[in-house]
Every structure is written in structure tokens, then in C-alpha cells.
Design a protein around this motif. Structure first.
Motif, PDB file in Angstrom:
ATOM      1  N   VAL A 161       0.842  -1.199   0.000  1.00  0.00           N
ATOM      2  CA  VAL A 161       0.000   0.000   0.000  1.00  0.00           C
ATOM      3  C   VAL A 161       0.877   1.248   0.000  1.00  0.00           C
ATOM      4  O   VAL A 161       1.974   1.262   0.571  1.00  0.00           O
ATOM      5  N   THR A 162       0.385   2.288  -0.641  1.00  0.00           N
ATOM      6  CA  THR A 162       1.175   3.515  -0.797  1.00  0.00           C
ATOM      7  C   THR A 162       0.421   4.749  -0.322  1.00  0.00           C
ATOM      8  O   THR A 162       0.852   5.866  -0.581  1.00  0.00           O
ATOM      9  N   ASN A 163      -0.698   4.568   0.382  1.00  0.00           N
ATOM     10  CA  ASN A 163      -1.502   5.709   0.824  1.00  0.00           C
ATOM     11  C   ASN A 163      -1.660   5.746   2.342  1.00  0.00           C
ATOM     12  O   ASN A 163      -2.649   6.254   2.856  1.00  0.00           O
ATOM     13  N   ASN A 164      -0.654   5.213   3.065  1.00  0.00           N
ATOM     14  CA  ASN A 164      -0.728   5.200   4.529  1.00  0.00           C
ATOM     15  C   ASN A 164       0.474   5.874   5.181  1.00  0.00           C
ATOM     16  O   ASN A 164       0.851   5.563   6.304  1.00  0.00           O
ATOM     17  N   TYR A 165       1.095   6.824   4.479  1.00  0.00           N
ATOM     18  CA  TYR A 165       2.198   7.601   5.048  1.00  0.00           C
ATOM     19  C   TYR A 165       1.634   8.704   5.933  1.00  0.00           C
ATOM     20  O   TYR A 165       0.654   9.378   5.569  1.00  0.00           O
ATOM     21  N   ILE A 166       2.265   8.913   7.065  1.00  0.00           N
ATOM     22  CA  ILE A 166       1.821   9.960   7.986  1.00  0.00           C
ATOM     23  C   ILE A 166       3.040  10.554   8.690  1.00  0.00           C
ATOM     24  O   ILE A 166       4.003   9.837   8.997  1.00  0.00           O
ATOM     25  N   LYS A 167       3.014  11.850   8.914  1.00  0.00           N
ATOM     26  CA  LYS A 167       4.112  12.534   9.606  1.00  0.00           C
ATOM     27  C   LYS A 167       3.587  13.111  10.909  1.00  0.00           C
ATOM     28  O   LYS A 167       2.582  13.824  10.942  1.00  0.00           O
ATOM     29  N   PHE A 168       4.295  12.783  11.983  1.00  0.00           N
ATOM     30  CA  PHE A 168       3.873  13.217  13.315  1.00  0.00           C
ATOM     31  C   PHE A 168       5.105  13.382  14.190  1.00  0.00           C
ATOM     32  O   PHE A 168       6.015  12.551  14.164  1.00  0.00           O
ATOM     33  N   ALA A 169       5.152  14.465  14.969  1.00  0.00           N
ATOM     34  CA  ALA A 169       6.235  14.737  15.917  1.00  0.00           C
ATOM     35  C   ALA A 169       7.597  14.825  15.236  1.00  0.00           C
ATOM     36  O   ALA A 169       8.627  14.528  15.839  1.00  0.00           O
ATOM     37  N   GLY A 170       7.606  15.219  13.957  1.00  0.00           N
ATOM     38  CA  GLY A 170       8.851  15.366  13.228  1.00  0.00           C
ATOM     39  C   GLY A 170       9.371  14.082  12.611  1.00  0.00           C
ATOM     40  O   GLY A 170      10.449  14.077  12.012  1.00  0.00           O
ATOM     41  N   PHE A 171       8.623  12.979  12.726  1.00  0.00           N
ATOM     42  CA  PHE A 171       9.036  11.691  12.185  1.00  0.00           C
ATOM     43  C   PHE A 171       7.997  11.175  11.199  1.00  0.00           C
ATOM     44  O   PHE A 171       6.834  11.567  11.246  1.00  0.00           O
ATOM     45  N   TYR A 172       8.445  10.259  10.341  1.00  0.00           N
ATOM     46  CA  TYR A 172       7.531   9.592   9.419  1.00  0.00           C
ATOM     47  C   TYR A 172       7.075   8.271  10.031  1.00  0.00           C
ATOM     48  O   TYR A 172       7.841   7.574  10.696  1.00  0.00           O
ATOM     49  N   TRP A 173       5.807   7.937   9.788  1.00  0.00           N
ATOM     50  CA  TRP A 173       5.190   6.728  10.300  1.00  0.00           C
ATOM     51  C   TRP A 173       4.373   6.106   9.178  1.00  0.00           C
ATOM     52  O   TRP A 173       4.135   6.736   8.158  1.00  0.00           O
ATOM     53  N   ARG A 174       3.943   4.862   9.379  1.00  0.00           N
ATOM     54  CA  ARG A 174       2.983   4.248   8.479  1.00  0.00           C
ATOM     55  C   ARG A 174       1.746   3.868   9.293  1.00  0.00           C
ATOM     56  O   ARG A 174       1.863   3.336  10.415  1.00  0.00           O
ATOM     57  N   ILE A 175       0.575   4.151   8.748  1.00  0.00           N
ATOM     58  CA  ILE A 175      -0.663   3.751   9.410  1.00  0.00           C
ATOM     59  C   ILE A 175      -0.806   2.242   9.274  1.00  0.00           C
ATOM     60  O   ILE A 175      -0.811   1.705   8.164  1.00  0.00           O
ATOM     61  N   VAL A 176      -0.912   1.543  10.395  1.00  0.00           N
ATOM     62  CA  VAL A 176      -1.064   0.095  10.407  1.00  0.00           C
ATOM     63  C   VAL A 176      -2.538  -0.279  10.344  1.00  0.00           C
ATOM     64  O   VAL A 176      -2.955  -1.107   9.540  1.00  0.00           O
ATOM     65  N   ARG A 177      -3.335   0.369  11.194  1.00  0.00           N
ATOM     66  CA  ARG A 177      -4.756   0.040  11.233  1.00  0.00           C
ATOM     67  C   ARG A 177      -5.532   1.097  12.014  1.00  0.00           C
ATOM     68  O   ARG A 177      -4.938   1.902  12.745  1.00  0.00           O
ATOM     69  N   ILE A 178      -6.822   1.071  11.827  1.00  0.00           N
ATOM     70  CA  ILE A 178      -7.739   1.845  12.655  1.00  0.00           C
ATOM     71  C   ILE A 178      -8.209   0.921  13.762  1.00  0.00           C
ATOM     72  O   ILE A 178      -8.835  -0.120  13.501  1.00  0.00           O
ATOM     73  N   ASN A 179      -7.895   1.250  15.008  1.00  0.00           N
ATOM     74  CA  ASN A 179      -8.317   0.430  16.133  1.00  0.00           C
ATOM     75  C   ASN A 179      -9.837   0.432  16.250  1.00  0.00           C
ATOM     76  O   ASN A 179     -10.515   1.324  15.737  1.00  0.00           O
ATOM     77  N   GLY A 180     -10.365  -0.552  16.952  1.00  0.00           N
ATOM     78  CA  GLY A 180     -11.814  -0.673  17.100  1.00  0.00           C
ATOM     79  C   GLY A 180     -12.469   0.466  17.835  1.00  0.00           C
ATOM     80  O   GLY A 180     -13.700   0.614  17.789  1.00  0.00           O
ATOM     81  N   ASN A 181     -11.686   1.302  18.514  1.00  0.00           N
ATOM     82  CA  ASN A 181     -12.242   2.480  19.198  1.00  0.00           C
ATOM     83  C   ASN A 181     -11.997   3.762  18.409  1.00  0.00           C
ATOM     84  O   ASN A 181     -12.049   4.865  18.963  1.00  0.00           O
ATOM     85  N   ASP A 182     -11.725   3.618  17.111  1.00  0.00           N
ATOM     86  CA  ASP A 182     -11.518   4.757  16.208  1.00  0.00           C
ATOM     87  C   ASP A 182     -10.326   5.621  16.604  1.00  0.00           C
ATOM     88  O   ASP A 182     -10.385   6.855  16.576  1.00  0.00           O
ATOM     89  N   THR A 183      -9.230   4.980  16.959  1.00  0.00           N
ATOM     90  CA  THR A 183      -7.940   5.651  17.056  1.00  0.00           C
ATOM     91  C   THR A 183      -7.048   5.086  15.953  1.00  0.00           C
ATOM     92  O   THR A 183      -7.338   4.033  15.381  1.00  0.00           O
ATOM     93  N   ILE A 184      -5.964   5.796  15.648  1.00  0.00           N
ATOM     94  CA  ILE A 184      -5.167   5.491  14.456  1.00  0.00           C
ATOM     95  C   ILE A 184      -3.819   4.926  14.881  1.00  0.00           C
ATOM     96  O   ILE A 184      -2.963   5.646  15.408  1.00  0.00           O
ATOM     97  N   ARG A 185      -3.608   3.619  14.655  1.00  0.00           N
ATOM     98  CA  ARG A 185      -2.372   2.964  15.078  1.00  0.00           C
ATOM     99  C   ARG A 185      -1.299   3.132  14.009  1.00  0.00           C
ATOM    100  O   ARG A 185      -1.513   2.806  12.842  1.00  0.00           O
ATOM    101  N   ILE A 186      -0.129   3.657  14.424  1.00  0.00           N
ATOM    102  CA  ILE A 186       0.941   3.958  13.481  1.00  0.00           C
ATOM    103  C   ILE A 186       2.262   3.388  13.985  1.00  0.00           C
ATOM    104  O   ILE A 186       2.483   3.260  15.191  1.00  0.00           O
ATOM    105  N   VAL A 187       3.151   3.025  13.063  1.00  0.00           N
ATOM    106  CA  VAL A 187       4.459   2.474  13.417  1.00  0.00           C
ATOM    107  C   VAL A 187       5.546   3.414  12.902  1.00  0.00           C
ATOM    108  O   VAL A 187       5.465   3.947  11.793  1.00  0.00           O
ATOM    109  N   TYR A 188       6.576   3.606  13.712  1.00  0.00           N
ATOM    110  CA  TYR A 188       7.714   4.469  13.377  1.00  0.00           C
ATOM    111  C   TYR A 188       8.372   4.000  12.076  1.00  0.00           C
ATOM    112  O   TYR A 188       8.616   2.807  11.873  1.00  0.00           O
TER     113      TYR A 188
END
Length: 429
Positions: A161-188
Motif C-alpha cells: 500500500v502507498t496511501n498510509n504515510y503519515i508525519k507526526f512529531a517530526g518523524f515519518y510513520w505508516r498507518i497500520v490500522r484503525i483500532n476498534g475504538n476509532d484511534t489510528i495505530r501507526i508504526v515508526y
């Protein structure tokens, strides 16, 4: 230096009441070939009731505002090259954020904003159905699928997948999944954006052992109890930090917790699944843990069909900070690691090479999932440098560490999620 709106009364002048503030959006442009230093300060003073703002008697010795222009004086320097403008720009507040608009067509500069809730809805709308097990690695862009976690239905990205890039706190992350409580899980994923299939050493914060010791069932723990105990519960109480947790906590403290980003991070479950599949789970007795049974057969061979389980069955293994309803409340900071099940969901498989899915980095790195214990030590699941899933002794060679956090949904982002235009989390209030 240009103010991006000429409405000086609104932005730069007037009476400032106690406890209030004014925001002055500005553009600073360097057209020279050399570096410049710009000092912008505030000059304070006083005025009597009969004096206006232009008659303030300033205090001495304070830094003045340097070289100030209006946007008309600056011309098109107050616009960027994103949109061709023949007129000045002005600033507007959009959802509480300052944005630059051009007067020629009043289009916003740069990428449009999107709320966290809108992003979550967008990802959910891409779902292709439910997936609870895999038989093959995912080498193409398979998209979004669902399964369940402790909060409900979770939506995960799978494959190239190529549409899950996210930048937060000055670092790049990839969105892994949307948790069941509608929060966004990301990996460094590093200090710069990396393409899928790229081998990169900066996509981990450090290389370290999971635990410095491995000769006991206790050392499967992200936190653990007393080694040498004669019971499962005493072995797996959460009293001592693992080596890897100490590094993850320190990184989070220095880069997120002490800065303006911390209020964007959710307190959710990170699963260190120590549920027993076989054995007693204490001392140096042979024991297999639940993640082992989803990857291996009883003969210690990789299964043809490997199961994805994102529900963490034991509350003692659900690591949270303050949420003791859903989790154990044992964490200091809301950060953990990927599980082996999240690797399966994303496109990996036990001992099968896959350099095309988005969690491949070309490096060995730890998951949070235990495998099995035998006389030679505790084995934790890892991602291999070829993208496949395997295991490693917890006290063996230093291996990559990739923090995982979850973002709250009450955020504002810009961007489209691609490598060239990642979602960027806006941190201004």
C-alpha cells in the motif's frame, strides 16, 4: 518579512486584554545566497487612557521587530508557488488553524485539511471484507481489510500500500490500522519517507536486545515478574521493565511526552500475548505461547494457514497507561511494539520472504509477541531482514526497535497519505 494580511488592527495592533492573545501570521523569505538570522521579539511598554497604540512609551533594551512589511509592500513574496497569484494573500483561521489564502481566487495554499474522523471514515470505506487468516504473503496493494480487536472492528492495511504515510512529531510513520475504538495505530518509519521495498537502517530507533537475560519463561514479558518462580502468575506479573521497554519509554519521553505532541496520542492496548498454548509457563520448563500456535504446527513447522488474532485475551497482557477497564494500567507511556499478528495482517508470513509489503525495512526488528521456551531460552517473534516472520532468543544479538503509538481521532491533518504528500498531523491548538 511580510505580514500575510494587511488588517493591522485585527492582527498587530489594538488593546490586548488580560489572559488573551493575538496571532500574527508572517512570511519570512530569504532571496540571498547566504544564511540569514532573523530575530523577532515583542516590545512592551505603557500608554495612558488618552494615548492610542501608536503612542506607547516602550521599555528600553528589548528586541525590536525586524524589518516589517505589509503584504502589499512584499508583493507576491507572501504567496507560495503553489498557486499563481497577481494579488496579495491574507490569513484565515480554518478549524482553528491559520491558513494562507490568495486574494485572486481565495484558494487555500498547499494541501487541504482533513479531520481525524474524516480520515478514519475514508479508510473504512476502502474495506474489502473480513480476514482472519492468511495462506500467502501480500506483495501487491491489497488494500484494507477488517477483523476484530478488544474494542470492536479494526481496519488494517495489507500489502504494497502507498496511501498510509503519515508525519507526526517530526518523524515519518505508516498507518497500520484503525483500532476498534476509532484511534489510528501507526508504526515508526524514520526521519525521512521511505518507499516500499527499500532497505533502510533509520526506520528503527535503536538496535537492542528484548531482554538482557533469556533463561526463564519470565523473559518473554514486555514487563515481567520474578524469574525462578514456581507459578505462572508470579512469573508474568508486570513489575519489571524489559530491556526493550526501557529504550522505547526513553525515546517516547524525549521525543513526544515532553513536547507539544503528547495530547495527540491515545491510551490504547498493546498486546504482549502470554496466554499458554502448551506447558506451565514458568521457570525453565518447555512452554509454547498462543502466538506460536497461530504460526506453527505442533511439530514446530510453519503452518500453511496462519491465523490473525488482534484480540488480546488476557487482561494482564493488555498493556495500557491509565485504562484499567480494558487494559492492565502497567505502562508509563502509551507506546508499544507491533505484534506478530499485525505483521501477518500487513502481508508477512512465517519464514516466507516478502520485500514488497509496507512493513518490510530490510532489517531485523522485534515484535511484542512471544513464541516458545525450551532449555536454550526464550524466543520472541521478529521480522527478518527479508520481510519474513521468524523468532529470536530474547537475549541474543541487538535487533531493531520500532515504536508503535495510536493517535486520537480529534486531530487535523493535511496531505493525501502518499510518500510525496503524507498526512501531516497539525499540532497547533
Amino acid at each position: 518579512i511580510a505580514q500575510v494580511s494587511d488588517d493591522l488592527t485585527m492582527l498587530a495592533k489594538g488593546q490586548l486584554e488580560n489572559g488573551t492573545s493575538k496571532t500574527v501570521p508572517m512570511v519570512i523569505k530569504n532571496t540571498s545566497d547566504s544564511e540569514i538570522t532573523v530575530e523577532i521579539g515583542v516590545r512592551t511598554g505603557y500608554a495612558t487612557d488618552s494615548q492610542g497604540p501608536d503612542d506607547i512609551i516602550y521599555n528600553e533594551g528589548e528586541i525590536p521587530i525586524t524589518s516589517f512589511q505589509t503584504s502589499a509592500e512584499a508583493g507576491n513574496d507572501s504567496c507560495t508557488a503553489t498557486i499563481e497569484c497577481t494579488d496579495e494573500c491574507e490569513s484565515r483561521q480554518v478549524n482553528g488553524e491559520w491558513k494562507i489564502f490568495c486574494a485572486c481566487n481565495m484558494e487555500e495554499k498547499g494541501s487541504p485539511t482533513i479531520t481525524g474522523a474524516e480520515l478514519i471514515a475514508k479508510i473504512k470505506s476502502q474495506s474489502k471484507g473480513t480476514m482472519s487468516s492468511i495462506t500467502n504473503v501480500a506483495t501487491t496493494n491489497e488494500g484494507v481489510y477488517t477483523t476484530t480487536d478488544n474494542y470492536g472492528t479494526t481496519y488494517f492495511f495489507r500489502g504494497n500500500v502507498t496511501n498510509n504515510y503519515i508525519k507526526f512529531a517530526g518523524f515519518y510513520w505508516r498507518i497500520v490500522r484503525i483500532n476498534g475504538n476509532d484511534t489510528i495505530r501507526i508504526v515508526y518509519d524514520g526521519t525521512v519517507a521511505h518507499a516500499n521495498g527499500e532497505s533502510s537502517t533509520d526506520r528503527q530507533i535503536v538496535k537492542e536486545k528484548f531482554n538482557n537475560i533469556g533463561a526463564d519463561n519470565a523473559y518473554f514479558g514486555y514487563m515481567y515478574g520474578k524469574p525462578g518462580s514456581s507459578s505462572y502468575n508470579a512469573t508474568h506479573t508486570n513489575t519489571t521493565n524489559s530491556t526493550i521497554k526501557t529504550y522505547v519509554d526513553n525515546w517516547y519521553k524525549n521525543n513526544i511526552a515532553t513536547k507539544e505532541y503528547k495530547n495527540k496520542v491515545a491510551d490504547v492496548i498493546y498486546c504482549n500475548d502470554r496466554r499458554l498454548h502448551y506447558g506451565v509457563g514458568y521457570g525453565t520448563d518447555d512452554s509454547q505461547y498462543s502466538p506460536f500456535s497461530r504460526i506453527f504446527t505442533s511439530n514446530y513447522e510453519y503452518a500453511d494457514t496462519q491465523k490473525i488474532e488482534l484480540t488480546c485475551s488476557q487482561k494482564n497482557d493488555r498493556f495500557t497507561v491509565s485504562d484499567t477497564t480494558n487494559g492492565n494500567g502497567a505502562l508509563t507511556y502509551p507506546v508499544g511494539l507491533l505484534t506478530v499478528d499485525e505483521i501477518l495482517a500487513a502481508g508477512g508470513k512465517g519464514d516466507i520472504q516478502n520485500t514488497n509489503y509496507y512493513l518490510y525495512t530490510g532489517q531485523l526488528y522485534w515484535t511484542m509477541s512471544p513464541s516458545y521456551y525450551s532449555a536454550t531460552g526464550a524466543r520472541e517473534f521478529i521480522v527478518k531482514n527479508n520481510g519474513g516472520i521468524s523468532y529470536m532468543y530474547s537475549e541474543s544479538e541487538a535487533t531493531g526497535v520500532r515504536p508503535v503509538i495510536s493517535l486520537i481521532n480529534n486531530i487535523t491533518l493535511t496531505g493525501t497519505g502518499t510518500i510525496d504528500d503524507p498526512y501531516v498531523v497539525q499540532t497547533l491548538k
